[in-house]
Write a protein that holds these residues in place. Structure first.
Motif, short mmCIF file in Angstrom:
data_model
loop_
_atom_site.label_atom_id
_atom_site.label_comp_id
_atom_site.label_asym_id
_atom_site.label_seq_id
_atom_site.Cartn_x
_atom_site.Cartn_y
_atom_site.Cartn_z
N HIS A 146 0.39 8.84 7.98
CA HIS A 146 -0.06 7.75 9.21
C HIS A 146 0.54 7.60 10.54
O HIS A 146 1.74 7.45 10.38
N ASN A 196 -9.26 3.32 -0.86
CA ASN A 196 -8.73 2.23 -0.96
C ASN A 196 -7.25 1.97 -1.11
O ASN A 196 -6.56 1.36 -0.29
N TYR A 220 -5.37 4.57 -0.17
CA TYR A 220 -4.68 5.00 1.08
C TYR A 220 -4.73 3.88 2.13
O TYR A 220 -3.75 3.46 3.01
N MET A 221 -5.81 3.20 2.33
CA MET A 221 -6.02 1.99 3.29
C MET A 221 -5.17 0.97 3.03
O MET A 221 -4.49 0.43 4.01
N ASN A 222 -4.89 0.70 1.83
CA ASN A 222 -3.94 -0.44 1.37
C ASN A 222 -2.40 0.13 1.80
O ASN A 222 -1.53 -0.74 2.27
N VAL A 252 -1.84 1.97 4.45
CA VAL A 252 -1.64 1.86 5.59
C VAL A 252 -1.53 0.56 6.23
O VAL A 252 -0.65 0.25 7.20
N HIS A 253 -2.39 -0.39 5.54
CA HIS A 253 -2.28 -1.63 6.05
C HIS A 253 -0.99 -2.31 5.72
O HIS A 253 -0.19 -3.02 6.56
N ARG A 254 -0.27 -1.75 4.68
CA ARG A 254 1.21 -2.36 4.21
C ARG A 254 2.24 -2.01 5.43
O ARG A 254 2.97 -2.34 5.88
N CYS A 255 1.90 -0.42 5.83
CA CYS A 255 2.60 -0.01 6.77
C CYS A 255 2.65 -0.67 8.36
O CYS A 255 3.68 -0.87 8.77
N ILE A 256 1.45 -1.04 8.52
CA ILE A 256 1.13 -1.58 9.81
C ILE A 256 1.84 -3.00 9.90
O ILE A 256 2.40 -3.26 10.88
N ASN A 257 1.93 -3.65 8.66
CA ASN A 257 2.41 -5.01 8.82
C ASN A 257 4.03 -4.78 8.13
O ASN A 257 4.38 -6.21 8.19
N SER A 258 4.51 -4.04 7.96
CA SER A 258 5.84 -3.99 7.69
C SER A 258 6.92 -4.17 8.87
O SER A 258 6.58 -3.98 9.84
#
Length: 317
Positions: free
Chosen positions: A221, A305, A307-309, A311-317
């Motif tokens: 990502h 899903n 993969y999206m999870n 990416v979501h964790r990566c963005i919010n970490s």
């Protein structure tokens, strides 16, 4: 003088076809790859997953020798790209990068003859066998410009296989194909892996199709490798859930709290319940509280899903 291979490198040679170490590629102020660590096991179908622009093609261009890393290292068959003999490793590799490089005014057979000449292969005797392998044996003198997109893709794979590689790299091989073309490419990839033992790296953003092929995954990502995982481990970690519709989700939440289950309320009547649960027990518990179950359907978290999870964790970490 023969190059001495250390024990750690010998282990990589035995276990991995491709490894990257803190691989980085910058274009002025833009970082296309950021310290990517990657491990493609020998004999695997490695699904390289990421959205368009994530860095997939950049990495493929690096390992094919089309570009040079800004920093870091990568090894093919245990040999660093900095080694003067790296072309020996690259000769064991075939690739289709972005779109297949074919001569549109030539037939499939003549395209392969040109590729054989380029590779210095003295005999054309194996061309009919290669055409049969990719399903183009009946194309005769038909020019490639009159091929369907799927036929061109299969010809591109045939060209990549001309040197009898141990490692095949395919960049978005099913992009733009119709359903029949996708099935044909999928069956070809599986045959190459299972019958010929070729290790295959497939970059794609079409996750549903990758899930039918891959034995291992690498999720990237915005130039960062988010996770590497085997298909078996991914399947084990994908959460099962129960999608349920009831007369009152407030009562449902009370029952689920009592049972210690993880859940997510979607509306006044809908919810997702995670983990193992016996539907009959849940229905009985809700019935005692005057709550009716209208629908209940189990499902598993899919690759998309997952993969999206990530990416979501990566963005919010």
């Amino acid at each position: 003088m023969k190059r001495k291979i250390g024990s750690a490198e010998r282990k990589d040679f035995m276990e991995y076809v491709l490894t990257t170490s803190s691989l980085q590629k910058k274009y002025r102020d833009f970082t296309a790859l950021n310290n990517v660590n990657m491990h493609v096991p020998r004999g695997a179908i490695y699904g390289f997953v990421g959205e368009n622009g994530a860095g997939k093609t950049t990495l493929i261009r690096l390992i094919c020798g089309l570009q040079t890393p800004t920093k870091g290292d990568y090894s093919l068959f245990g040999l660093s790209f900095r080694d003067p003999c790296i072309n020996r490793s690259r000769s064991r590799m075939g690739a289709v990068v972005e779109t297949p490089s074919i001569y549109l005014n030539l037939s499939a057979g003549d395209n392969l003859k040109e590729q054989y000449r380029l590779l210095g292969i003295p005999s054309f005797d194996t061309i009919p066998e290669l055409l049969k392998l990719v399903g183009l044996e009946h194309t005769g003198r038909k020019k490639a410009k009159n091929f369907s997109l799927g036929m061109r893709q299969r010809l591109g794979i045939a060209l990549a296989l001309a040197g009898n590689p141990d490692f095949l790299v395919l960049d978005e091989p099913i992009n733009g194909l119709d359903p029949q073309g996708i099935i044909e490419i999928r069956e070809l990839i599986l045959e190459l892996n299972r019958k010929s033992g070729i290790t295959i790296l497939i970059s794609s953003h079409i996750l549903d199709e990758l899930s039918k092929l891959a034995t291992h995954y690498g999720f990237i990502h915005k130039g960062n490798m988010v996770q590497e995982i085997s298909a078996a481990a991914l399947e084990a970690s994908c959460r099962r859930s129960l999608s349920i519709t009831v007369s009152d989700s407030k009562i449902l939440s009370l029952v689920l709290e009592e049972k210690g289950l993880e859940y997510r309320i979607l509306s006044d009547t809908q919810a997702e319940i995670y983990g193992d649960i016996t539907i009959s027990e849940l229905t009985d518990a809700l019935s005692h509280r005057k709550c009716t179950v209208y629908t209940a359907a189990s499902k598993e978290e899919g690759l998309e899903n997952y993969y999206m999870n990530l990416v979501h964790r990566c963005i919010n970490s």
